[in-house]
Design an enzyme around this catalytic site. Sequence first.
Site, PDB file in Angstrom:
ATOM      1  N   LYS A  55      -0.537  -5.215   8.773  1.00  0.00           N
ATOM      2  CA  LYS A  55       0.792  -4.963   8.205  1.00  0.00           C
ATOM      3  C   LYS A  55       1.233  -4.031   9.538  1.00  0.00           C
ATOM      4  CE  LYS A  55       3.104  -2.512   4.388  1.00  0.00           C
ATOM      5  NZ  LYS A  55       3.388  -1.209   4.945  1.00  0.00           N
TER       6      LYS A  55
ATOM      7  N   GLY B 250       7.125  -2.151  -2.472  1.00  0.00           N
ATOM      8  CA  GLY B 250       6.630  -0.650  -2.682  1.00  0.00           C
ATOM      9  C   GLY B 250       7.462   0.358  -3.540  1.00  0.00           C
ATOM     10  N   ARG B 251       8.438   0.886  -2.804  1.00  0.00           N
ATOM     11  CA  ARG B 251       9.372   2.056  -3.892  1.00  0.00           C
ATOM     12  C   ARG B 251       9.464   1.366  -5.093  1.00  0.00           C
ATOM     13  NH1 ARG B 251      12.450   3.836   1.069  1.00  0.00           N
ATOM     14  NH2 ARG B 251      12.423   1.526   1.477  1.00  0.00           N
TER      15      ARG B 251
ATOM     16  N   ASN C 145       8.757  -7.322   3.976  1.00  0.00           N
ATOM     17  CA  ASN C 145       8.698  -6.179   3.310  1.00  0.00           C
ATOM     18  C   ASN C 145       9.701  -5.234   3.730  1.00  0.00           C
ATOM     19  OD1 ASN C 145       6.940  -3.044   3.787  1.00  0.00           O
ATOM     20  ND2 ASN C 145       7.539  -3.939   1.626  1.00  0.00           N
ATOM     21  N   GLY C 146      10.558  -4.499   2.768  1.00  0.00           N
ATOM     22  CA  GLY C 146      11.400  -3.677   3.241  1.00  0.00           C
ATOM     23  C   GLY C 146      12.768  -3.882   2.332  1.00  0.00           C
ATOM     24  N   ASP C 147      13.007  -2.678   1.583  1.00  0.00           N
ATOM     25  CA  ASP C 147      14.367  -2.626   0.955  1.00  0.00           C
ATOM     26  C   ASP C 147      14.203  -3.527  -0.377  1.00  0.00           C
ATOM     27  OD1 ASP C 147      14.591  -0.220   2.327  1.00  0.00           O
ATOM     28  OD2 ASP C 147      16.037  -1.096   3.455  1.00  0.00           O
TER      29      ASP C 147
ATOM     30  N   CYS D   2       2.044   2.968   9.922  1.00  0.00           N
ATOM     31  CA  CYS D   2       2.162   4.519   9.636  1.00  0.00           C
ATOM     32  C   CYS D   2       2.505   5.374  10.638  1.00  0.00           C
ATOM     33  CB  CYS D   2       0.797   4.879   8.867  1.00  0.00           C
ATOM     34  SG  CYS D   2       1.022   6.758   8.228  1.00  0.00           S
TER      35      CYS D   2
ATOM     36  N   PRO E 170       0.889  -0.918  -0.007  1.00  0.00           N
ATOM     37  CA  PRO E 170       0.104   0.190   0.085  1.00  0.00           C
ATOM     38  C   PRO E 170       0.935   1.384   0.167  1.00  0.00           C
ATOM     39  CG  PRO E 170      -0.077  -1.056   2.146  1.00  0.00           C
ATOM     40  CD  PRO E 170       0.828  -2.050   1.145  1.00  0.00           C
ATOM     41  N   MET E 171       0.469   2.295  -0.884  1.00  0.00           N
ATOM     42  CA  MET E 171       1.390   3.225  -0.691  1.00  0.00           C
ATOM     43  C   MET E 171       0.394   4.677  -0.949  1.00  0.00           C
ATOM     44  SD  MET E 171       4.855   2.506  -2.759  1.00  0.00           S
ATOM     45  CE  MET E 171       4.467   1.541  -4.044  1.00  0.00           C
TER      46      MET E 171
END
Length: 334
Positions: free
Chosen positions: A150, A235-236, A211-213, A111, A27-28
């Site tokens: 999450k 994500g990114r 999740n992450g990087d 968040c 989600p972004m």
Amino acid sequence: MPTAPTIISKQLSIGPIKLDAPIVLAPMAGITNHSFRQICRELGAGLVVTELLSSHAIHYKNAKTFGMFDWTDSERPVSVQLFGGDPSLMAEAAMVAEEHGADIIDLNMGCWVPKVAKNGAGAALLKDVCLAADIVKAMVQAVKIPVTVKIRSGWDSKETTAIGFAQRAQDSGAAAIAVHARFASQGFTGRADWSVIRRVKDVVTIPVIGNGDIESAEDALRMLDETGCDGVMIGRAAVGNPWIFREIRALLDCRSAIDPPSLLERIDVALRHVKTLAADPNVGEERAVKEMRGQLPHYFKGFPGVTKLRSELVKFNLIDDIENFLHKAGSECR
Ligand SMILES: Cc1cc2nc3c(=O)[nH]c(=O)nc-3n(C[C@H](O)[C@H](O)[C@H](O)COP(=O)(O)O)c2cc1C
């Protein structure tokens, strides 16, 4: 003695929902709208998640929030992410999202921005895991579809809350848990510590999504391998590069890399992204063009002239002008 390599499964089910790949679009806010989710699904994401939606806004029937109930069948399965700190409002919001056709409901516990966390929602729930568990229970009781959570590793490095809370979330009925392996206090700084994902995986039986990087398809495979997680969330690295999902699938399927997208394919998908967004009656051309100014240059990262492209794109207000510009720039590059 050398350790045996992890066997990576290509299957992932969340409750009764079978994903066609264990790869999730994160989600972004401001990014994972209908248009982008659809593209990511087509290019290989097994599940897509909306941006976070406020349970308060849903309770008060806020038109902008209801405008984000914009998913279509082509994106399914789609998970709708909710935030809030009140179990009954969260249960109500989950019911509303289910009525509007959500396949999965996700609770945001990651968040950290003050607007969310100062009201006891998002990552602030990592500081009150009893309340967080009550919210999960209330949501699970309110809907028939799976509820997922999450989280981050914890609020800050004093306590890796994710490990203990994962078990609690499972006991409260959560169908899966996604772990962004950073503390909330880190924001996006430092590197994600994937060992937290491994530790969460060790204590629950529900699927764990890491999740992450993850910056490349190879990173995704490495996370699956190193942590034993059941799925990966990107994500990114998907912004301007939804092909990462196709690349991960290729690695999962045959352990071989595929060619990156051509410039023409990049132009086509970038234009489709903005056109589909503009076609949404809640968005329209003017807003779509403005929203995409930050994202379009990502489609051409690494290509010569991307800095000029960025400065040119802010000048356009019409999709026709963007299209002409991109096609002209594309033919000059060939
Ligand atoms: C612009 C932006 C918006 C985000 N919005 C959300 C959100 O609405 N809900 C959420 O749970 N996480 C949100 N995140 C966090 C991502 O889902 C993800 O956990 C984080 O970016 C780490 O994954 P990555 O390294 O693959 O980007 C957002 C991240 C970014 C960069």
